[in-house]
Design a protein around this motif. Sequence first.
Motif, PDB file in Angstrom:
ATOM      1  N   THR A  61      48.424  -8.735  -3.345  1.00 19.14           N
ATOM      2  CA  THR A  61      49.151  -9.657  -4.018  1.00 19.14           C
ATOM      3  C   THR A  61      48.871 -10.922  -3.204  1.00 19.14           C
ATOM      4  OG1 THR A  61      51.082  -9.123  -2.495  1.00 19.14           O
ATOM      5  CG2 THR A  61      51.158  -7.847  -4.477  1.00 19.14           C
ATOM      6  N   GLY A  62      48.970 -12.035  -4.209  1.00 17.52           N
ATOM      7  CA  GLY A  62      49.066 -13.316  -3.938  1.00 17.52           C
ATOM      8  C   GLY A  62      47.362 -13.976  -3.832  1.00 17.52           C
ATOM      9  N   SER A  92      43.933  -9.766 -10.693  1.00 17.75           N
ATOM     10  CA  SER A  92      44.604 -10.474  -9.290  1.00 17.75           C
ATOM     11  C   SER A  92      45.423  -9.256  -8.782  1.00 17.75           C
ATOM     12  CB  SER A  92      45.732 -11.369  -9.749  1.00 17.75           C
ATOM     13  OG  SER A  92      46.747 -10.878 -10.349  1.00 17.75           O
ATOM     14  N   GLY A 136      48.305  -9.138  -8.003  1.00 15.12           N
ATOM     15  CA  GLY A 136      49.597  -8.774  -8.535  1.00 15.12           C
ATOM     16  C   GLY A 136      49.384  -8.004  -9.831  1.00 15.12           C
ATOM     17  N   TRP A 145      61.858  -6.495 -10.921  1.00 11.54           N
ATOM     18  CA  TRP A 145      62.412  -7.571 -10.502  1.00 11.54           C
ATOM     19  C   TRP A 145      62.975  -8.690 -11.388  1.00 11.54           C
ATOM     20  CZ3 TRP A 145      63.255  -6.336  -5.805  1.00 11.54           C
ATOM     21  CH2 TRP A 145      62.265  -5.748  -4.936  1.00 11.54           C
ATOM     22  N   THR A 173      54.724 -19.254  -5.791  1.00 10.90           N
ATOM     23  CA  THR A 173      53.993 -18.876  -4.684  1.00 10.90           C
ATOM     24  C   THR A 173      52.948 -17.831  -4.900  1.00 10.90           C
ATOM     25  OG1 THR A 173      55.562 -17.304  -3.850  1.00 10.90           O
ATOM     26  CG2 THR A 173      55.698 -19.360  -2.621  1.00 10.90           C
ATOM     27  N   GLY A 174      53.002 -17.202  -6.102  1.00 11.96           N
ATOM     28  CA  GLY A 174      51.738 -16.225  -6.334  1.00 11.96           C
ATOM     29  C   GLY A 174      50.732 -16.709  -6.996  1.00 11.96           C
ATOM     30  N   TYR A 175      49.698 -15.978  -7.276  1.00 11.00           N
ATOM     31  CA  TYR A 175      48.194 -16.246  -7.582  1.00 11.00           C
ATOM     32  C   TYR A 175      48.426 -17.020  -8.853  1.00 11.00           C
ATOM     33  CZ  TYR A 175      43.682 -15.988  -9.325  1.00 11.00           C
ATOM     34  OH  TYR A 175      42.361 -16.392  -9.919  1.00 11.00           O
ATOM     35  N   THR A 176      49.139 -16.480  -9.925  1.00  9.84           N
ATOM     36  CA  THR A 176      49.180 -17.065 -11.163  1.00  9.84           C
ATOM     37  C   THR A 176      50.274 -18.180 -11.317  1.00  9.84           C
ATOM     38  OG1 THR A 176      48.738 -14.769 -12.041  1.00  9.84           O
ATOM     39  CG2 THR A 176      49.218 -16.339 -13.746  1.00  9.84           C
ATOM     40  N   GLY A 182      58.577 -17.763  -8.890  1.00 10.79           N
ATOM     41  CA  GLY A 182      57.287 -17.117  -8.573  1.00 10.79           C
ATOM     42  C   GLY A 182      56.265 -17.905  -8.375  1.00 10.79           C
ATOM     43  N   THR A 227      47.603 -14.364 -20.971  1.00 11.29           N
ATOM     44  CA  THR A 227      46.555 -13.877 -21.774  1.00 11.29           C
ATOM     45  C   THR A 227      46.842 -12.450 -22.563  1.00 11.29           C
ATOM     46  OG1 THR A 227      45.166 -14.906 -20.211  1.00 11.29           O
ATOM     47  CG2 THR A 227      44.145 -12.949 -21.533  1.00 11.29           C
ATOM     48  N   ASP A 228      47.794 -11.794 -21.767  1.00 10.81           N
ATOM     49  CA  ASP A 228      48.742 -10.769 -22.576  1.00 10.81           C
ATOM     50  C   ASP A 228      49.930 -11.728 -23.134  1.00 10.81           C
ATOM     51  OD1 ASP A 228      47.231  -8.516 -21.876  1.00 10.81           O
ATOM     52  OD2 ASP A 228      48.646  -8.269 -20.293  1.00 10.81           O
ATOM     53  N   LYS A 285      57.247 -20.656   2.121  1.00  7.96           N
ATOM     54  CA  LYS A 285      55.759 -20.621   1.345  1.00  7.96           C
ATOM     55  C   LYS A 285      55.898 -21.527   0.317  1.00  7.96           C
ATOM     56  CE  LYS A 285      53.934 -16.596   0.169  1.00  7.96           C
ATOM     57  NZ  LYS A 285      53.348 -14.877  -0.093  1.00  7.96           N
ATOM     58  N   THR A 331      51.040  -4.210 -10.212  1.00  6.62           N
ATOM     59  CA  THR A 331      51.821  -4.071 -11.188  1.00  6.62           C
ATOM     60  C   THR A 331      51.256  -2.684 -11.947  1.00  6.62           C
ATOM     61  OG1 THR A 331      52.657  -6.373 -11.499  1.00  6.62           O
ATOM     62  CG2 THR A 331      52.891  -4.958 -13.416  1.00  6.62           C
ATOM     63  N   ARG A 385      60.942 -16.629  -3.164  1.00  3.78           N
ATOM     64  CA  ARG A 385      62.101 -16.122  -2.139  1.00  3.78           C
ATOM     65  C   ARG A 385      61.887 -16.593  -0.860  1.00  3.78           C
ATOM     66  NH1 ARG A 385      59.436 -10.068  -1.943  1.00  3.78           N
ATOM     67  NH2 ARG A 385      57.361 -10.482  -2.299  1.00  3.78           N
ATOM     68  N   ILE A 396      54.964 -14.278 -18.070  1.00  3.24           N
ATOM     69  CA  ILE A 396      53.423 -13.542 -18.415  1.00  3.24           C
ATOM     70  C   ILE A 396      53.367 -12.306 -18.018  1.00  3.24           C
ATOM     71  CG2 ILE A 396      52.708 -16.063 -17.444  1.00  3.24           C
ATOM     72  CD1 ILE A 396      52.048 -14.433 -14.643  1.00  3.24           C
TER      73      ILE A 396
HETATM   74  N1  LIG Z   1      49.733 -10.642 -18.825  1.00  2.00           N
HETATM   75  C1  LIG Z   1      49.006 -11.721 -18.248  1.00  2.00           C
HETATM   76  O1  LIG Z   1      48.294 -12.301 -18.961  1.00  2.00           O
HETATM   77  C2  LIG Z   1      49.257 -11.776 -16.972  1.00  2.00           C
HETATM   78  C3  LIG Z   1      48.295 -12.906 -16.171  1.00  2.00           C
HETATM   79  C4  LIG Z   1      48.601 -12.912 -14.849  1.00  2.00           C
HETATM   80  C5  LIG Z   1      49.608 -12.370 -14.202  1.00  2.00           C
HETATM   81  N2  LIG Z   1      50.403 -11.360 -14.707  1.00  2.00           N
HETATM   82  C6  LIG Z   1      51.544 -10.589 -14.323  1.00  2.00           C
HETATM   83  O2  LIG Z   1      52.402 -11.431 -13.489  1.00  2.00           O
HETATM   84  C7  LIG Z   1      52.627 -11.042 -12.274  1.00  2.00           C
HETATM   85  C8  LIG Z   1      52.180 -11.931 -11.219  1.00  2.00           C
HETATM   86  O3  LIG Z   1      50.849 -11.657 -11.186  1.00  2.00           O
HETATM   87  P1  LIG Z   1      50.150 -12.622  -9.805  1.00  2.00           P
HETATM   88  O4  LIG Z   1      48.729 -12.292 -10.063  1.00  2.00           O
HETATM   89  O5  LIG Z   1      50.510 -13.995  -9.773  1.00  2.00           O
HETATM   90  O6  LIG Z   1      50.892 -11.930  -8.434  1.00  2.00           O
HETATM   91  P2  LIG Z   1      51.116 -12.292  -7.117  1.00  2.00           P
HETATM   92  O7  LIG Z   1      50.001 -13.166  -6.685  1.00  2.00           O
HETATM   93  O8  LIG Z   1      51.810 -10.959  -6.352  1.00  2.00           O
HETATM   94  O9  LIG Z   1      52.424 -13.128  -7.249  1.00  2.00           O
HETATM   95  C9  LIG Z   1      53.862 -12.426  -7.270  1.00  2.00           C
HETATM   96  C10 LIG Z   1      54.881 -13.594  -7.451  1.00  2.00           C
HETATM   97  O10 LIG Z   1      56.108 -12.889  -7.484  1.00  2.00           O
HETATM   98  C11 LIG Z   1      56.971 -13.102  -6.399  1.00  2.00           C
HETATM   99  N3  LIG Z   1      57.710 -11.946  -6.206  1.00  2.00           N
HETATM  100  C12 LIG Z   1      57.327 -10.471  -5.907  1.00  2.00           C
HETATM  101  N4  LIG Z   1      58.537  -9.712  -5.538  1.00  2.00           N
HETATM  102  C13 LIG Z   1      59.401 -10.716  -5.200  1.00  2.00           C
HETATM  103  C14 LIG Z   1      60.928 -10.271  -4.850  1.00  2.00           C
HETATM  104  N5  LIG Z   1      61.302  -9.101  -4.563  1.00  2.00           N
HETATM  105  N6  LIG Z   1      61.688 -11.724  -4.865  1.00  2.00           N
HETATM  106  C15 LIG Z   1      61.215 -12.846  -5.259  1.00  2.00           C
HETATM  107  N7  LIG Z   1      59.744 -12.790  -5.444  1.00  2.00           N
HETATM  108  C16 LIG Z   1      59.078 -11.894  -5.808  1.00  2.00           C
HETATM  109  C17 LIG Z   1      55.868 -13.301  -5.353  1.00  2.00           C
HETATM  110  O11 LIG Z   1      56.700 -14.069  -4.111  1.00  2.00           O
HETATM  111  P3  LIG Z   1      55.986 -14.145  -2.587  1.00  2.00           P
HETATM  112  O12 LIG Z   1      54.804 -15.027  -2.760  1.00  2.00           O
HETATM  113  O13 LIG Z   1      56.960 -14.578  -1.803  1.00  2.00           O
HETATM  114  O14 LIG Z   1      55.404 -12.876  -2.282  1.00  2.00           O
HETATM  115  C18 LIG Z   1      54.969 -14.240  -6.040  1.00  2.00           C
HETATM  116  O15 LIG Z   1      55.521 -15.370  -6.276  1.00  2.00           O
HETATM  117  C19 LIG Z   1      52.003  -9.681 -12.149  1.00  2.00           C
HETATM  118  O16 LIG Z   1      52.984  -8.562 -12.899  1.00  2.00           O
HETATM  119  C20 LIG Z   1      50.859  -9.759 -13.081  1.00  2.00           C
HETATM  120  O17 LIG Z   1      50.626  -8.396 -13.961  1.00  2.00           O
HETATM  121  C21 LIG Z   1      50.204 -11.083 -16.252  1.00  2.00           C
END
Ligand SMILES: NC(=O)c1ccc[n+]([C@@H]2O[C@H](COP(=O)([O-])OP(=O)(O)OC[C@H]3O[C@@H](n4cnc5c(N)ncnc54)[C@H](OP(=O)(O)O)[C@@H]3O)[C@@H](O)[C@H]2O)c1
Length: 425
Positions: A319-320, A181, A183, A92, A14-17, A12, A141-142, A45, A187, A41, A110
């Motif tokens: 997302t992203g 974010s 994401g 996922w 490519t996502g923001y975190t 993952g 951070t959680d 990207k 979530t 995926r 995370i």
């Molecule tokens: N607890 C904490 O402290 C904390 C902190 C930060 C984030 N988080 C959690 O971490 C997760 C990600 O956050 P984010 O802000 O980084 O979100 P985001 O920017 O939406 O990134 C999501 C990542 O998951 C990938 N993804 C989503 N669906 C997928 C699938 N079906 N198959 C393969 N890859 C898939 C995305 O790929 P693509 O780029 O291809 O879409 C991307 O790389 C969230 O659940 C968020 O709640 C938790």
Amino acid sequence: MVSQRVDVLVLGATGYTGKLIVQYLESHPQRDQFSLGIAGRSLQKLQILSKELSLSSDVSIFAFDITSYAEVEGVVQTASVVINCIGPFFKWSTPIVRACAHNGVHYVDINGEPLWMKDIIQGYDFEASNTKAIIIPASGTDSVPSDLAVYLSARELAKKRPNASIGQSLTAVKMPDSGLSGGTLHTIITSIEEVPRHKWSDSMIPHMLSPVHNAVEVPFRMVWNLPHTNIYGGISPMGSVNEKVVYRTWGLLEARALSTAHRDRKSIRYGPKFQYDECAEAYSRITGLLWSVTFMTSLVAIALLPPVRWFLKMFGPQTGSGPKHYDGAIMTYTNVTSTDAPNPDHVQTTVTFKGGPYSMTAVFAGESALALLFDHDKLTNLAKEGGVLTPMSALGDTLVERLLKSGRVSYVTKPLYPKDTRKTA
Ligand SMILES: NC(=O)c1ccc[n+]([C@@H]2O[C@H](COP(=O)([O-])OP(=O)(O)OC[C@H]3O[C@@H](n4cnc5c(N)ncnc54)[C@H](OP(=O)(O)O)[C@@H]3O)[C@@H](O)[C@H]2O)c1
């Protein structure tokens, strides 16, 4: 089948975190000692990300389809340690934990989804302990800061009162209003809409993830005052996640202490009277109460009113994307922990984090993964046995040292004296 091997693989990426974590690892002082891979995926990207971050040419790129278990396992098997950022996790990420547990690959993620953590504990803790895979969910951070603050207070109290059980432990969280974010928002909304209703009742139980269930009940509150301080609080948005991770740490340590014939003297234990609670720091009782009412009202509106969720999906962060990194920001977690009565001792630990919640998530997850890679001999005995653990039950002092060394975390621990005993103490 993928053939390259990497020490640390970010899923993952490519996502923001995920991107913040890759940046953190790529510029880490130990970077020349480990190989790095990024996975997601979309190959396109990932290649764009590699260019955008100017990643070194030896960073391996893996594209895979998460709906194919064979592909998930193929990617996971290339790594010594996986950092998973693919959320919503309940939707996922189960196959990733399954593949790590099955193949003895260490794992951090995370997530902040206790109901999903319960599923993976039930599904994979046993297999992970057989393969010695160390699985550490909630390494962002959680819930690293809460788990850390309690651990530091408990460690300090144990020096003075090694045989005393902890009684109450309360943390007040102060963080910048950085926003969510895309994401995280996705979530939260997806969990409300798709997690079956019958599972939600579990989330009312603070020790739902603990292997030990005789936790002392903590009454519901809207306003808090940290004992023997002028620090007040209202409901902490992340409190219901963090308390479950802290209670799992407590339960894992407790279960080990109860089952180890020769007491594991190196292990810390919080004891049978432990009670944990968390709040968001407020200026006064009144602002704490106002914040709690506002938070509860918003939560009920999001949970019960589909138009509110529709509005957030349309106009909230996508997302992203996410908040700017707030590198100038500071988060503080102030914890007061007391030994159980009679004649309790009290300790206040203030942990300061240089960064907002997302940039600090990169530090927590990155350092946890590197501890698993480099510091295996220094990990806790629980970690060496493998299983689904928590940041502090698995990494303990090793994570403390790494976080201090990162220059982004510092802490102060001091004894607290109730006003009436101050003169004689
Ligand atoms: N607890 C904490 O402290 C904390 C902190 C930060 C984030 N988080 C959690 O971490 C997760 C990600 O956050 P984010 O802000 O980084 O979100 P985001 O920017 O939406 O990134 C999501 C990542 O998951 C990938 N993804 C989503 N669906 C997928 C699938 N079906 N198959 C393969 N890859 C898939 C995305 O790929 P693509 O780029 O291809 O879409 C991307 O790389 C969230 O659940 C968020 O709640 C938790």
